[in-house]
Design a protein around this motif. Structure first.
Motif, mmCIF file in Angstrom:
data_model
loop_
_atom_site.group_PDB
_atom_site.id
_atom_site.type_symbol
_atom_site.label_atom_id
_atom_site.label_comp_id
_atom_site.label_asym_id
_atom_site.label_seq_id
_atom_site.Cartn_x
_atom_site.Cartn_y
_atom_site.Cartn_z
ATOM 1 N N PRO A 77 -32.133 62.069 -23.036
ATOM 2 C CA PRO A 77 -33.317 62.347 -24.076
ATOM 3 C C PRO A 77 -34.835 62.409 -23.157
ATOM 4 C CG PRO A 77 -31.987 60.285 -24.707
ATOM 5 C CD PRO A 77 -30.824 61.339 -23.588
ATOM 6 N N HIS A 78 -34.948 61.572 -21.972
ATOM 7 C CA HIS A 78 -36.408 61.879 -21.927
ATOM 8 C C HIS A 78 -37.267 63.838 -21.264
ATOM 9 C CE1 HIS A 78 -34.907 62.334 -17.646
ATOM 10 N NE2 HIS A 78 -33.668 61.846 -17.525
ATOM 11 N N ALA A 81 -37.812 65.095 -24.331
ATOM 12 C CA ALA A 81 -38.971 64.484 -25.024
ATOM 13 C C ALA A 81 -39.843 65.590 -23.444
ATOM 14 C CB ALA A 81 -39.302 63.163 -24.539
ATOM 15 N N GLY A 82 -39.056 65.811 -22.193
ATOM 16 C CA GLY A 82 -39.967 66.406 -21.553
ATOM 17 C C GLY A 82 -40.238 67.798 -22.211
ATOM 18 N N PHE A 95 -43.577 49.450 -28.809
ATOM 19 C CA PHE A 95 -42.735 48.145 -27.782
ATOM 20 C C PHE A 95 -43.907 46.783 -28.424
ATOM 21 C CE2 PHE A 95 -42.277 52.879 -25.645
ATOM 22 C CZ PHE A 95 -41.375 52.176 -25.351
ATOM 23 N N HIS A 109 -47.063 59.114 -20.401
ATOM 24 C CA HIS A 109 -46.267 58.965 -19.243
ATOM 25 C C HIS A 109 -45.511 60.668 -18.481
ATOM 26 C CE1 HIS A 109 -43.661 56.623 -15.786
ATOM 27 N NE2 HIS A 109 -42.873 57.820 -16.283
ATOM 28 N N VAL A 110 -45.010 61.096 -19.383
ATOM 29 C CA VAL A 110 -43.983 62.114 -19.210
ATOM 30 C C VAL A 110 -45.090 63.333 -19.086
ATOM 31 C CG1 VAL A 110 -43.823 62.964 -21.709
ATOM 32 C CG2 VAL A 110 -42.393 63.513 -20.863
ATOM 33 N N THR A 173 -47.016 62.225 -26.219
ATOM 34 C CA THR A 173 -46.042 63.398 -25.392
ATOM 35 C C THR A 173 -46.378 64.345 -25.900
ATOM 36 O OG1 THR A 173 -44.512 63.323 -26.820
ATOM 37 C CG2 THR A 173 -43.945 61.626 -25.311
ATOM 38 N N ALA B 212 -44.304 51.860 -17.772
ATOM 39 C CA ALA B 212 -43.338 52.003 -17.310
ATOM 40 C C ALA B 212 -41.820 51.338 -17.625
ATOM 41 C CB ALA B 212 -42.817 53.643 -16.696
ATOM 42 N N ILE B 221 -33.930 52.003 -25.482
ATOM 43 C CA ILE B 221 -33.979 53.655 -26.276
ATOM 44 C C ILE B 221 -35.105 54.269 -26.352
ATOM 45 C CG2 ILE B 221 -33.094 54.542 -28.356
ATOM 46 C CD1 ILE B 221 -31.044 52.342 -28.501
ATOM 47 N N ALA B 223 -38.380 53.930 -24.303
ATOM 48 C CA ALA B 223 -38.499 54.054 -24.027
ATOM 49 C C ALA B 223 -38.067 55.836 -23.332
ATOM 50 C CB ALA B 223 -38.387 53.276 -22.414
ATOM 51 N N ARG B 224 -36.913 55.871 -23.259
ATOM 52 C CA ARG B 224 -36.062 57.133 -23.174
ATOM 53 C C ARG B 224 -36.753 57.841 -23.952
ATOM 54 N NH1 ARG B 224 -29.922 56.088 -23.306
ATOM 55 N NH2 ARG B 224 -30.554 54.014 -21.731
ATOM 56 N N ALA B 225 -36.601 58.227 -25.101
ATOM 57 C CA ALA B 225 -37.268 58.877 -26.679
ATOM 58 C C ALA B 225 -38.720 59.400 -25.931
ATOM 59 C CB ALA B 225 -37.177 58.815 -27.668
ATOM 60 N N MET B 226 -39.536 58.236 -25.598
ATOM 61 C CA MET B 226 -40.767 58.861 -24.885
ATOM 62 C C MET B 226 -41.005 59.209 -23.603
ATOM 63 S SD MET B 226 -42.498 57.987 -27.334
ATOM 64 C CE MET B 226 -41.488 57.841 -28.432
ATOM 65 N N GLY B 227 -39.903 59.459 -23.226
ATOM 66 C CA GLY B 227 -39.539 61.073 -21.803
ATOM 67 C C GLY B 227 -39.813 60.371 -20.986
ATOM 68 N N LEU B 228 -39.339 58.925 -20.657
ATOM 69 C CA LEU B 228 -39.355 57.557 -19.434
ATOM 70 C C LEU B 228 -37.797 58.212 -18.638
ATOM 71 C CD1 LEU B 228 -41.856 56.545 -20.997
ATOM 72 C CD2 LEU B 228 -40.949 54.718 -19.783
ATOM 73 N N ASN B 229 -37.828 58.243 -17.177
ATOM 74 C CA ASN B 229 -36.665 58.530 -17.211
ATOM 75 C C ASN B 229 -35.961 57.311 -16.486
ATOM 76 O OD1 ASN B 229 -34.028 58.779 -14.493
ATOM 77 N ND2 ASN B 229 -35.513 61.125 -13.902
ATOM 78 N N ARG B 231 -33.526 55.979 -15.644
ATOM 79 C CA ARG B 231 -32.735 55.544 -14.614
ATOM 80 C C ARG B 231 -33.382 55.638 -13.301
ATOM 81 N NH1 ARG B 231 -29.506 60.732 -12.898
ATOM 82 N NH2 ARG B 231 -31.575 61.021 -11.764
ATOM 83 N N LEU B 233 -36.597 54.759 -12.644
ATOM 84 C CA LEU B 233 -37.786 53.707 -12.666
ATOM 85 C C LEU B 233 -37.115 52.444 -12.542
ATOM 86 C CD1 LEU B 233 -39.131 55.122 -15.801
ATOM 87 C CD2 LEU B 233 -41.031 54.894 -13.738
ATOM 88 N N LEU B 236 -36.235 52.598 -8.633
ATOM 89 C CA LEU B 236 -37.170 52.058 -8.417
ATOM 90 C C LEU B 236 -37.516 50.897 -7.834
ATOM 91 C CD1 LEU B 236 -40.002 53.605 -6.836
ATOM 92 C CD2 LEU B 236 -41.280 53.593 -9.516
#
Lengths: 265, 359
Positions: A77-78, A81-82, A95, A109-110, A173, B212, B221, B223-229, B231, B233, B236
């Motif tokens: 998914p990320h 988005a990228g 959120f 972020h992306v 994004t 993030a 979910i 967060a992932r859809a917004m392009g956050l990796n 895994r 993060l 880290l």
């Protein structure tokens, strides 16, 4: 930049099965640059499944997507988005305990880079980036019309504003394709009308829109072309006006045996 | 964060406040030494727990990953230091080399723990991390055969203190007419490390990475859809938390001069987690307060319970240890009832708990 009329996203023979249910069977479609593309169908037709497969939440059993000329195979998914596909959710997923502004900032972020070292050292580049993130996020809140609520918590926003915030977060994004899952659900006529204006603006500013929607009036008035699914199968694709008259579509929506007049009464 | 805001509004007041805090921190060990040298050591141990809590706060408070085996990273840091600076292998590397190395090794262990557990959440993650903590301790206990690496349950003794040239942290020096004992020197070192780690924490929290983490905690979910990796993060967060644990472990080994697997039992992990939760997950000042309270209150009890009981009843009725556990249990129950988000909760956590109570 490719002009309007060229394919931005195409799906070819998409299949997805959940146990005994064929959620998508052999769905093929093309979304062109700069259009508002509607995805409609009765409840359970596979619209959201198609969305989830497209955005990498599920993996299709077979078939492939091509986005901007390159395949979208097996991306997470990320990564999707990228690549430039942003989405909203049918049941709003903000959120909730963060402010509206922070929600949009997370969308940036992306497209930003600062890592741990940047965060700890707060070097000039990181500070500049943070400033740019905040500025762009305010602009986007303003763009969707909820700038005065920037510092309110997402969950304290009115329902319609939450929908708008989700769109702002997705726009943060920098998507080429904005995929909206029932953005007008639960909205009254006035809210829907102003949402329609927002869609026109977004399209005008160069972002292609994929719209799942139940509100037929909205779909028919805003979408250039429409894909109709029923039981996971494509039953029609084409300009909104043509699809509206398609007997298969009418049958799917109103039941095969019922005449149009009785249903309208 | 409050400090930074103050700085902008009332710069003079803020600087005077900071100066006063600095003077108080500098004078503290001498005041403590006047009461008893033991109190300087107790303070040092408390500061180590503050360091540990701040490290765990990154994992639990920022990223929202429940870790019940955090003490393992403390152990890894401590053993890395002990093995490379003791007569055990007859290696005596300088501390400024091993301390970062310990952090790096702990970081590696953090990633090792993080990688297979990324898909787990909540209870399941807690169980796996708990197991990980035990595995590390049991390894330390048993890696004395066939090749003696850790010296088993006997532990490692005669660990080198920190040394810069002729300046030895374990020896008493007289400078400017003041007597600096070993513990006092370590106290200053710990305060410096602590300040650095507080700054790192504050800056991390208020950054792209911190945001993030917050997003992942709120809705993975989305967060992932917004392009956050997610895994990377999460890894880290594990790695950063673990390396703080590793640094604390190295300092612990040097201050004590002796370590054994006994120091890294499950109860210690639970203790550090309690400090984070009691103080207020996600809020750095809350976590520091929690760690100080849970470190100092038992010590104060140890010194007061017996004399007070003798004065009141003429003999000792309840052991200090029993009273300690009693009060600890009572404190946790009261916290859950009245301040579930901690003594000084983070703003976001407070909202989360408020919402849970409302629904």
């Amino acid at each position: 930049m490719t002009g309007a009329g060229d394919a931005l996203l195409s799906g070819k023979g998409i299949n997805k099965r959940f146990g005994g249910v064929q959620a998508l069977s052999d769905v093929t479609f093309t979304i062109n640059h700069g259009e508002i593309y509607g995805l409609i169908g009765p409840n359970g037709a596979g619209k959201t499944s198609l969305f989830n497969v497209l955005t990498g939440i599920y993996t299709q059993d077979s078939g492939e997507f091509a986005f901007g000329g390159a395949p979208l195979a097996g991306l997470k998914p990320h990564e999707v988005a990228g690549r430039g596909i942003a989405r909203t959710f049918q049941n709003i997923r903000l959120f909730a305990n963060l402010s509206a502004l922070e929600n949009v900032m997370i969308g940036r972020h992306v497209r930003t880079r600062a890592g741990v070292w940047g965060a700890i050292s707060r070097n000039a580049r990181t500070r500049a980036e943070e400033k740019a993130i905040e500025k762009r996020s305010y602009e986007l809140l303003d763009y969707v019309g909820i700038a005065p609520r920037a510092n309110d918590l997402a969950r304290h926003l009115a329902y319609g504003d939450q929908r708008r915030l989700e769109i702002a977060r997705a726009l943060a994004t920098d998507p080429k394709l904005l995929a909206l899952d029932e953005p007008a659900a639960g909205m009254n006529a006035t809210e829907t009308t102003s949402l329609k204006r927002l869609f026109d603006d977004i399209r005008h500013d160069g972002t292609t829109i994929l719209l799942i929607e139940h509100d037929m009036k909205l779909v028919m008035s805003v979408c250039d072309r429409v894909l109709v699914l029923d039981y996971g199968k494509k039953i029609a694709e084409g300009p909104a006006a043509a699809v509206q008259k398609d007997p298969a579509v009418i049958a799917a929506y109103l039941g095969g045996e019922v005449t149009l007049q009785r249903a309208q009464a | 964060m409050e400090i930074l805001v103050d700085m902008k509004k009332h710069p003079a007041a803020a600087w005077i406040g900071l100066a006063l805090i600095a003077v108080a921190l500098a004078a503290l060990p001498f005041a403590l030494a006047a009461i008893g040298t033991a109190w300087v050591r107790i303070t040092n141990l408390a500061l180590l727990f503050v360091l540990l809590s701040l490290g765990l706060n990154i994992v639990v408070g920022f990223a929202g990953l429940l870790d019940l085996g955090y003490i393992a990273f403390y152990a890894v840091g401590a053993y890395t230091y002990a093995l490379l600076a003791s007569p055990h292998f007859n290696l005596h590397l300088p501390f400024w080399l091993i301390l970062p190395l310990g952090a790096a090794v702990a970081c590696l262990f953090g990633v090792l723990l993080g990688a297979p557990t990324l898909k787990l959440r909540g209870d399941y993650l807690a169980i796996v991390t708990l197991g990980f903590g035990e595995i590390v301790r049991i390894f330390m206990n048993n890696l004395s055969q066939p090749v003696n690496i850790t010296n088993g349950p006997q532990g490692i003794t005669l660990i080198d203190p920190f040394r810069i040239g002729d300046f030895n942290f374990a020896k008493t020096d007289v400078m400017l007419g003041l007597t600096f004992s070993g513990p006092v020197k370590y106290y200053y070192l710990l305060v410096l490390v602590l300040l650095a780690i507080i700054v790192i924490n504050l800056r991390l929290q208020d950054s792209r990475i911190g945001r993030a983490w917050e997003a992942i905690r709120e809705d993975e979910i989305a967060a992932r859809a917004m392009g956050l990796n997610t895994r990377n993060l999460k890894l880290l967060a594990f790695a950063m938390g673990a390396s703080f644990g590793g640094v604390s472990g190295g300092i612990f080994a040097a201050t004590q001069g002796f370590i054994s697997p006994e120091s890294f039992v499950l109860v210690e992990s639970v203790m550090v987690l309690s400090m984070v939760v009691l103080g207020g997950m996600g809020n750095i000042w809350g976590v520091i307060l929690g760690a100080l309270l849970l470190s100092f209150v038992p010590e104060v009890l140890r010194y007061t319970v017996e004399p007070v009981q003798r004065a009141l009843f003429g003999r000792m009725l309840i052991e200090p240890e029993v009273i300690r556990m009693l009060l600890f249990g009572l404190a946790l129950v009261l916290m859950m009832l009245f301040r579930p988000a901690g003594i000084l909760p983070s703003a976001v956590r407070k909202r989360e708990f408020a919402r849970k109570a409302a629904t």
